[in-house]
Scaffold this motif. Structure first.
Motif, PDB file in Angstrom:
ATOM      1  N   GLY A  79       3.221  -6.310   0.112  1.00 26.49           N
ATOM      2  CA  GLY A  79       2.241  -7.026   0.923  1.00 26.49           C
ATOM      3  C   GLY A  79       0.947  -6.258   1.046  1.00 26.49           C
ATOM      4  O   GLY A  79       0.455  -5.669   0.086  1.00 26.49           O
ATOM      5  N   ARG A  80       0.396  -6.224   2.248  1.00 26.83           N
ATOM      6  CA  ARG A  80      -0.889  -5.564   2.488  1.00 26.83           C
ATOM      7  C   ARG A  80      -0.722  -4.103   2.898  1.00 26.83           C
ATOM      8  O   ARG A  80      -1.695  -3.437   3.236  1.00 26.83           O
ATOM      9  CB  ARG A  80      -1.650  -6.321   3.561  1.00 26.83           C
ATOM     10  CG  ARG A  80      -2.037  -7.723   3.115  1.00 26.83           C
ATOM     11  CD  ARG A  80      -2.760  -8.474   4.184  1.00 26.83           C
ATOM     12  NE  ARG A  80      -3.813  -7.650   4.770  1.00 26.83           N
ATOM     13  CZ  ARG A  80      -4.486  -7.966   5.850  1.00 26.83           C
ATOM     14  NH1 ARG A  80      -4.224  -9.077   6.483  1.00 26.83           N
ATOM     15  NH2 ARG A  80      -5.422  -7.173   6.321  1.00 26.83           N
ATOM     16  N   ALA A  81       0.499  -3.619   2.889  1.00 22.03           N
ATOM     17  CA  ALA A  81       0.739  -2.225   3.285  1.00 22.03           C
ATOM     18  C   ALA A  81       0.203  -1.275   2.217  1.00 22.03           C
ATOM     19  O   ALA A  81       0.151  -1.594   1.037  1.00 22.03           O
ATOM     20  CB  ALA A  81       2.229  -1.991   3.481  1.00 22.03           C
ATOM     21  N   GLU A  82      -0.184  -0.091   2.659  1.00 23.62           N
ATOM     22  CA  GLU A  82      -0.686   0.929   1.745  1.00 23.62           C
ATOM     23  C   GLU A  82       0.064   2.223   1.979  1.00 23.62           C
ATOM     24  O   GLU A  82       0.431   2.543   3.097  1.00 23.62           O
ATOM     25  CB  GLU A  82      -2.179   1.165   1.973  1.00 23.62           C
ATOM     26  CG  GLU A  82      -3.041  -0.030   1.666  1.00 23.62           C
ATOM     27  CD  GLU A  82      -4.514   0.291   1.876  1.00 23.62           C
ATOM     28  OE1 GLU A  82      -4.840   1.486   2.032  1.00 23.62           O
ATOM     29  OE2 GLU A  82      -5.312  -0.642   1.888  1.00 23.62           O
ATOM     30  N   LYS A  83       0.244   2.983   0.904  1.00 23.76           N
ATOM     31  CA  LYS A  83       0.844   4.306   1.053  1.00 23.76           C
ATOM     32  C   LYS A  83      -0.225   5.251   1.585  1.00 23.76           C
ATOM     33  O   LYS A  83      -1.361   5.239   1.147  1.00 23.76           O
ATOM     34  CB  LYS A  83       1.374   4.811  -0.283  1.00 23.76           C
ATOM     35  CG  LYS A  83       2.722   4.225  -0.632  1.00 23.76           C
ATOM     36  CD  LYS A  83       3.295   4.883  -1.844  1.00 23.76           C
ATOM     37  CE  LYS A  83       4.386   5.852  -1.639  1.00 23.76           C
ATOM     38  NZ  LYS A  83       5.384   5.680  -0.688  1.00 23.76           N
ATOM     39  N   VAL A  84       0.153   6.072   2.533  1.00 24.24           N
ATOM     40  CA  VAL A  84      -0.795   6.990   3.143  1.00 24.24           C
ATOM     41  C   VAL A  84      -0.901   8.266   2.334  1.00 24.24           C
ATOM     42  O   VAL A  84      -1.953   8.875   2.230  1.00 24.24           O
ATOM     43  CB  VAL A  84      -0.370   7.296   4.598  1.00 24.24           C
ATOM     44  CG1 VAL A  84      -1.297   8.287   5.233  1.00 24.24           C
ATOM     45  CG2 VAL A  84      -0.321   6.016   5.402  1.00 24.24           C
ATOM     46  N   PHE A  85       0.171   8.661   1.720  1.00 20.10           N
ATOM     47  CA  PHE A  85       0.215   9.915   0.973  1.00 20.10           C
ATOM     48  C   PHE A  85       0.553   9.595  -0.470  1.00 20.10           C
ATOM     49  O   PHE A  85       1.567   8.983  -0.755  1.00 20.10           O
ATOM     50  CB  PHE A  85       1.276  10.835   1.588  1.00 20.10           C
ATOM     51  CG  PHE A  85       1.191  12.243   1.089  1.00 20.10           C
ATOM     52  CD1 PHE A  85       0.245  13.104   1.612  1.00 20.10           C
ATOM     53  CD2 PHE A  85       2.023  12.692   0.111  1.00 20.10           C
ATOM     54  CE1 PHE A  85       0.165  14.401   1.169  1.00 20.10           C
ATOM     55  CE2 PHE A  85       1.944  13.983  -0.347  1.00 20.10           C
ATOM     56  CZ  PHE A  85       1.006  14.849   0.186  1.00 20.10           C
ATOM     57  N   GLY A  86      -0.303   9.985  -1.379  1.00 23.89           N
ATOM     58  CA  GLY A  86      -0.094   9.683  -2.789  1.00 23.89           C
ATOM     59  C   GLY A  86       0.926  10.601  -3.425  1.00 23.89           C
ATOM     60  O   GLY A  86       1.251  11.678  -2.920  1.00 23.89           O
ATOM     61  N   ALA A  87       1.440  10.203  -4.577  1.00 24.60           N
ATOM     62  CA  ALA A  87       2.439  11.000  -5.287  1.00 24.60           C
ATOM     63  C   ALA A  87       1.836  12.263  -5.882  1.00 24.60           C
ATOM     64  O   ALA A  87       2.536  13.246  -6.116  1.00 24.60           O
ATOM     65  CB  ALA A  87       3.082  10.160  -6.386  1.00 24.60           C
ATOM     66  N   ASP A  88       0.533  12.264  -6.123  1.00 25.33           N
ATOM     67  CA  ASP A  88      -0.095  13.437  -6.719  1.00 25.33           C
ATOM     68  C   ASP A  88      -0.532  14.465  -5.681  1.00 25.33           C
ATOM     69  O   ASP A  88      -1.162  15.458  -6.013  1.00 25.33           O
ATOM     70  CB  ASP A  88      -1.282  13.010  -7.575  1.00 25.33           C
ATOM     71  CG  ASP A  88      -2.324  12.248  -6.771  1.00 25.33           C
ATOM     72  OD1 ASP A  88      -2.049  11.916  -5.603  1.00 25.33           O
ATOM     73  OD2 ASP A  88      -3.416  11.995  -7.319  1.00 25.33           O
ATOM     74  N   GLY A  89      -0.212  14.242  -4.408  1.00 23.68           N
ATOM     75  CA  GLY A  89      -0.538  15.198  -3.360  1.00 23.68           C
ATOM     76  C   GLY A  89      -1.808  14.875  -2.610  1.00 23.68           C
ATOM     77  O   GLY A  89      -2.182  15.583  -1.684  1.00 23.68           O
TER      78      GLY A  89
END
Length: 77
Positions: free
Chosen positions: A47-57
């Protein structure tokens, strides 16, 4: 003599009951933990949710030190 045997029998029954209830509570809490935890906490949000912390750090949070300090005092984390 009979009185001391009865006393020990009562203590043994209490101890066995206490241990069995403790083991039952342990397994009940374990079952609740698995039942309430998400299946995959690291899945891509929908949906419209976003990840706050990316996989690349990298993160999408505040970038300056002052903003980070304000966020620390505001959230306590």
């Amino acid at each position: 003599m009979d009185r001391s045997i009865g006393k020990w029998w009562d203590r043994l029954q209490f101890t066995l009951l206490f241990l069995s209830l403790t083991v039952a509570a342990h397994y009940a809490y374990g079952w609740l933990q698995t039942a309430l935890s998400p299946l995959d906490p690291y899945r891509v949000p929908e949906g419209r949710a976003e990840k706050v912390f990316g996989a690349d750090g990298t993160n999408a949070g505040p970038s300056s030190q002052a903003d980070r300090l304000r966020l620390f005092y505001w959230l306590g984390e």
